[in-house]
Design a protein around this motif. Structure first.
Motif, PDB file in Angstrom:
ATOM      1  N   ALA A  47       0.852  -1.185   0.000  1.00 29.34           N
ATOM      2  CA  ALA A  47       0.000   0.000   0.000  1.00 29.34           C
ATOM      3  C   ALA A  47       0.889   1.237   0.000  1.00 29.34           C
ATOM      4  CB  ALA A  47      -0.915   0.008   1.228  1.00 29.34           C
ATOM      5  N   MET A  48       0.273   2.388  -0.249  1.00 29.32           N
ATOM      6  CA  MET A  48       1.032   3.634  -0.250  1.00 29.32           C
ATOM      7  C   MET A  48       0.165   4.775   0.267  1.00 29.32           C
ATOM      8  SD  MET A  48       1.115   4.969  -4.232  1.00 29.32           S
ATOM      9  CE  MET A  48       1.629   6.619  -3.775  1.00 29.32           C
ATOM     10  N   LEU A  49       0.834   5.794   0.805  1.00 31.43           N
ATOM     11  CA  LEU A  49       0.196   7.057   1.177  1.00 31.43           C
ATOM     12  C   LEU A  49       0.619   8.101   0.162  1.00 31.43           C
ATOM     13  CD1 LEU A  49       1.025   7.331   4.990  1.00 31.43           C
ATOM     14  CD2 LEU A  49      -1.116   6.567   3.960  1.00 31.43           C
ATOM     15  N   THR A  62      -5.497  20.179   1.491  1.00 27.52           N
ATOM     16  CA  THR A  62      -4.501  19.143   1.756  1.00 27.52           C
ATOM     17  C   THR A  62      -5.271  17.861   2.016  1.00 27.52           C
ATOM     18  OG1 THR A  62      -3.018  20.757   2.769  1.00 27.52           O
ATOM     19  CG2 THR A  62      -2.570  18.429   3.213  1.00 27.52           C
ATOM     20  N   VAL A  63      -4.932  16.809   1.292  1.00 28.44           N
ATOM     21  CA  VAL A  63      -5.651  15.536   1.372  1.00 28.44           C
ATOM     22  C   VAL A  63      -4.636  14.409   1.512  1.00 28.44           C
ATOM     23  CG1 VAL A  63      -7.212  13.967   0.145  1.00 28.44           C
ATOM     24  CG2 VAL A  63      -7.527  16.442  -0.050  1.00 28.44           C
ATOM     25  N   LEU A  64      -4.923  13.449   2.357  1.00 26.78           N
ATOM     26  CA  LEU A  64      -4.097  12.253   2.484  1.00 26.78           C
ATOM     27  C   LEU A  64      -4.826  11.104   1.811  1.00 26.78           C
ATOM     28  CD1 LEU A  64      -1.568  10.894   3.631  1.00 26.78           C
ATOM     29  CD2 LEU A  64      -2.903  10.385   5.685  1.00 26.78           C
ATOM     30  N   ASP A  65      -4.235  10.554   0.757  1.00 24.02           N
ATOM     31  CA  ASP A  65      -4.798   9.403   0.056  1.00 24.02           C
ATOM     32  C   ASP A  65      -4.002   8.153   0.391  1.00 24.02           C
ATOM     33  OD1 ASP A  65      -6.968  10.478  -1.317  1.00 24.02           O
ATOM     34  OD2 ASP A  65      -5.847  10.849  -3.149  1.00 24.02           O
ATOM     35  N   VAL A  66      -4.696   7.035   0.459  1.00 19.99           N
ATOM     36  CA  VAL A  66      -4.092   5.716   0.640  1.00 19.99           C
ATOM     37  C   VAL A  66      -4.512   4.875  -0.559  1.00 19.99           C
ATOM     38  CG1 VAL A  66      -4.013   3.633   2.072  1.00 19.99           C
ATOM     39  CG2 VAL A  66      -4.252   5.894   3.154  1.00 19.99           C
ATOM     40  N   PHE A  67      -3.558   4.224  -1.180  1.00 20.53           N
ATOM     41  CA  PHE A  67      -3.843   3.345  -2.313  1.00 20.53           C
ATOM     42  C   PHE A  67      -3.386   1.939  -1.987  1.00 20.53           C
ATOM     43  CE2 PHE A  67      -3.357   7.493  -4.343  1.00 20.53           C
ATOM     44  CZ  PHE A  67      -4.473   7.536  -5.174  1.00 20.53           C
ATOM     45  N   GLN A  68      -4.208   0.972  -2.396  1.00 18.34           N
ATOM     46  CA  GLN A  68      -3.852  -0.427  -2.242  1.00 18.34           C
ATOM     47  C   GLN A  68      -4.282  -1.136  -3.507  1.00 18.34           C
ATOM     48  OE1 GLN A  68      -5.882  -3.418  -1.801  1.00 18.34           O
ATOM     49  NE2 GLN A  68      -3.992  -4.554  -1.646  1.00 18.34           N
ATOM     50  N   PRO A  69      -3.422  -1.824  -4.229  1.00 22.90           N
ATOM     51  CA  PRO A  69      -1.984  -1.929  -3.989  1.00 22.90           C
ATOM     52  C   PRO A  69      -1.268  -0.630  -4.351  1.00 22.90           C
ATOM     53  CG  PRO A  69      -2.536  -3.029  -6.048  1.00 22.90           C
ATOM     54  CD  PRO A  69      -3.843  -2.577  -5.428  1.00 22.90           C
ATOM     55  N   VAL A  70       0.045  -0.652  -4.240  1.00 20.03           N
ATOM     56  CA  VAL A  70       0.879   0.501  -4.572  1.00 20.03           C
ATOM     57  C   VAL A  70       0.627   0.913  -6.021  1.00 20.03           C
ATOM     58  CG1 VAL A  70       3.270   1.253  -4.921  1.00 20.03           C
ATOM     59  CG2 VAL A  70       2.673  -0.125  -2.920  1.00 20.03           C
ATOM     60  N   ARG A  71       0.541   2.210  -6.242  1.00 20.84           N
ATOM     61  CA  ARG A  71       0.429   2.732  -7.614  1.00 20.84           C
ATOM     62  C   ARG A  71       1.828   2.817  -8.214  1.00 20.84           C
ATOM     63  NH1 ARG A  71      -4.119   6.854  -9.206  1.00 20.84           N
ATOM     64  NH2 ARG A  71      -2.948   6.479 -11.116  1.00 20.84           N
ATOM     65  N   GLU A  72       2.173   1.789  -8.959  1.00 20.80           N
ATOM     66  CA  GLU A  72       3.504   1.743  -9.570  1.00 20.80           C
ATOM     67  C   GLU A  72       3.681   2.874 -10.578  1.00 20.80           C
ATOM     68  OE1 GLU A  72       5.962   0.089  -8.450  1.00 20.80           O
ATOM     69  OE2 GLU A  72       4.858  -1.218  -7.087  1.00 20.80           O
ATOM     70  N   ASP A  73       2.580   3.342 -11.200  1.00 21.03           N
ATOM     71  CA  ASP A  73       2.701   4.481 -12.106  1.00 21.03           C
ATOM     72  C   ASP A  73       3.145   5.730 -11.336  1.00 21.03           C
ATOM     73  OD1 ASP A  73       0.116   4.432 -10.835  1.00 21.03           O
ATOM     74  OD2 ASP A  73      -0.695   5.761 -12.376  1.00 21.03           O
ATOM     75  N   TYR A  74       2.675   5.892 -10.107  1.00 19.33           N
ATOM     76  CA  TYR A  74       3.115   7.019  -9.279  1.00 19.33           C
ATOM     77  C   TYR A  74       4.589   6.856  -8.895  1.00 19.33           C
ATOM     78  CZ  TYR A  74      -1.510   9.133  -8.455  1.00 19.33           C
ATOM     79  OH  TYR A  74      -2.716   9.780  -8.582  1.00 19.33           O
TER      80      TYR A  74
END
Length: 116
Positions: A30-32, A96-108
């Protein structure tokens, strides 16, 4: 993976859209992404296969999902399943926003690494 401790102020940002910059923190599964919206900034309609959870920390963010506008202020959040089309815009004071993505956004990850 070893434990990681960071100050988001020390994380280099990358552009997500005009007036929208993210500071990512990548884990294994996951990623923030701490996102700063300039006043009036817009993220166009898009979708991705990743589940996305978000929390507005400052300002107002409007999410457009299925043609419905959802206005979110500080300490209000959302969960978007993967594949859901959505767009975002912020108010006149930015946000200001905190996003969490699952799975990791490899494009990011690739974009962030390329801008190094």
């Amino acid at each position: 993976m070893e434990p990681v401790f960071i100050r988001f102020g020390d994380v280099r940002s990358f552009d997500l859209a005009p007036g929208v910059a993210g500071r990512p923190l990548f884990g294994e599964g996951a990623m923030l992404n701490l996102i700063e919206f300039e006043p009036g900034a817009v993220v166009p309609l898009h979708s991705h296969p990743h589940e996305q959870l978000g929390l507005v920390l400052r300002g107002v963010q409007v999410l457009l999902v299925d043609g419905v506008r959802h206005e979110l202020g500080p300490m209000e959040g959302y969960v978007l399943p993967g594949g859901v089309e959505h767009a975002a815009e912020c108010g006149p004071d930015g946000a200001t926003v905190l996003d969490v993505f699952q799975p990791v956004r490899e494009d990011y990850r690739e974009r962030w690494e390329q801008e190094a």
